[in-house]
Design an enzyme around this catalytic site. Structure first.
Site, mmCIF file in Angstrom:
data_model
loop_
_atom_site.group_PDB
_atom_site.id
_atom_site.type_symbol
_atom_site.label_atom_id
_atom_site.label_comp_id
_atom_site.label_asym_id
_atom_site.label_seq_id
_atom_site.Cartn_x
_atom_site.Cartn_y
_atom_site.Cartn_z
ATOM 1 N N SER A 135 0.843 -1.194 0.000
ATOM 2 C CA SER A 135 0.000 0.000 0.000
ATOM 3 C C SER A 135 0.880 1.245 0.000
ATOM 4 C CB SER A 135 -0.902 0.019 1.237
ATOM 5 O OG SER A 135 -1.565 1.273 1.375
ATOM 6 N N LYS A 154 1.365 -2.920 6.189
ATOM 7 C CA LYS A 154 1.787 -2.855 4.797
ATOM 8 C C LYS A 154 3.273 -2.520 4.663
ATOM 9 C CE LYS A 154 -2.072 -4.089 2.983
ATOM 10 N NZ LYS A 154 -2.172 -5.393 2.303
ATOM 11 N N TYR A 214 -2.697 -0.233 10.142
ATOM 12 C CA TYR A 214 -2.763 -0.698 8.751
ATOM 13 C C TYR A 214 -1.488 -0.331 8.007
ATOM 14 C CZ TYR A 214 -4.243 -1.185 3.897
ATOM 15 O OH TYR A 214 -4.316 -1.543 2.570
#
Length: 293
Positions: free
Chosen positions: A183, A202, A198
């Site tokens: 990401s 990633k 998050y």
């Protein structure tokens, strides 16, 4: 032209004419070069590819582009039931787009799914570790249970898929390709919808890419990642509904829209193809400049 590199014993590591590895004392002869009759078209012809979380969203978009580029078979490994969009794509590609139920957080489930693919197709050539989840809220609002859930799926699940695929590649003698979905939040914070855990998951995936690529290069296994920006899926529906979205797009520059999942597919196809035989350990950002800001 690649020049020969002399060793202390007088042997050369690389042939200066065609770049082939030559035996050298204390060094293995790694036959990772493409064959002389290599087809340099970017194609997935004869390839069997597994994509986690491909029943919908980004995974489904990747699957569609893989099928359009002549993959022999594409398997969606997903815990959730297939969506209507999955069924439509499967019907359009009779016998080539298939579903195996799998839980990426359970290693035995991962092993079983990979074995099932090999039993059905005789081989597996590519693994796209794409399944993941996010939760957007301030860091201090996260419970440890929520953080652990994100890492369990996004990091540990990706690890399990990659390592079990690599073991199967080695067992079968396949020079396979593994592609992680990372990401843009692995590079910088997502100001529009912050999620520190998050982004951390990633970043872990992107870093893991480089080390696994280094370790498995001797087997001819390539490991790379893709870092999407904002992509139009059920998880990002809120982005375009933000009242200040048009203003942000006006002054930010770049492509003033979200990507379609299929717009990521070309990069995955390239990395899964034999044409990328010397491409490993890299991350490809696909964000139209907008991405995470």
């Amino acid at each position: 032209m690649v020049n020969a590199v002399p060793m202390e014993n007088g042997n050369s590591v690389v042939n200066g004419v065609n770049g082939e590895f030559e035996p050298s004392e204390g060094m293995p002869n790694l036959s990772t070069l493409p064959p002389p009759d290599m087809n340099w078209a970017i194609t997935l012809k004869d390839k069997v590819v597994a994509i986690t979380g491909a029943n919908r969203g980004i995974g489904l978009g990747i699957a569609e582009v893989c099928l359009a580029n002549h993959a022999k078979a594409v398997y969606s490994l997903d815990l959730m039931d297939p969506s209507e969009e999955f069924e439509a794509l499967s019907k359009k590609n009779q016998g080539r787009f298939k579903y195996v139920q799998m839980d990426v957080t359970k290693e035995e489930s991962v092993k079983k799914a990979i074995n099932q693919i090999v039993e059905a197709e005789g081989a597996i050539h590519g693994m796209v570790a794409n399944a993941g989840m996010t939760k957007h809220q301030p860091a201090l609002d996260f419970t440890m249970e929520q953080v652990e859930q994100l890492f369990r799926l996004n990091v540990f699940g990706a690890w399990s898929c990659a390592t079990n695929a690599a073991r199967k590649f080695i067992e079968l003698g396949v020079k396979g390709s593994i592609v992680f979905t990372a990401s843009m939040t692995s590079y910088r914070p997502n100001r529009a919808a912050p999620s520190a855990p998050y982004g951390g998951t990633k970043a872990a995936v992107r870093n893991m890419t480089h080390t696994l690529a280094m370790e498995w290069a001797q087997h001819g296994i390539r490991v790379n990642s893709i870092s999407p920006g904002f992509v139009k899926t059920a998880m990002t529906y809120y982005v375009e509904r933000s009242p200040d979205w048009p203003t942000k797009m006006k002054y930010y520059g770049g492509m003033p829209r979200l990507a379609l999942p299929q717009e990521l597919g070309g990069a995955y196809v390239y990395l899964l193809s034999d044409t990328a035989s010397y491409t490993t350990g890299i991350d490809i950002p696909i964000a139209g400049i907008v991405g995470a800001w």
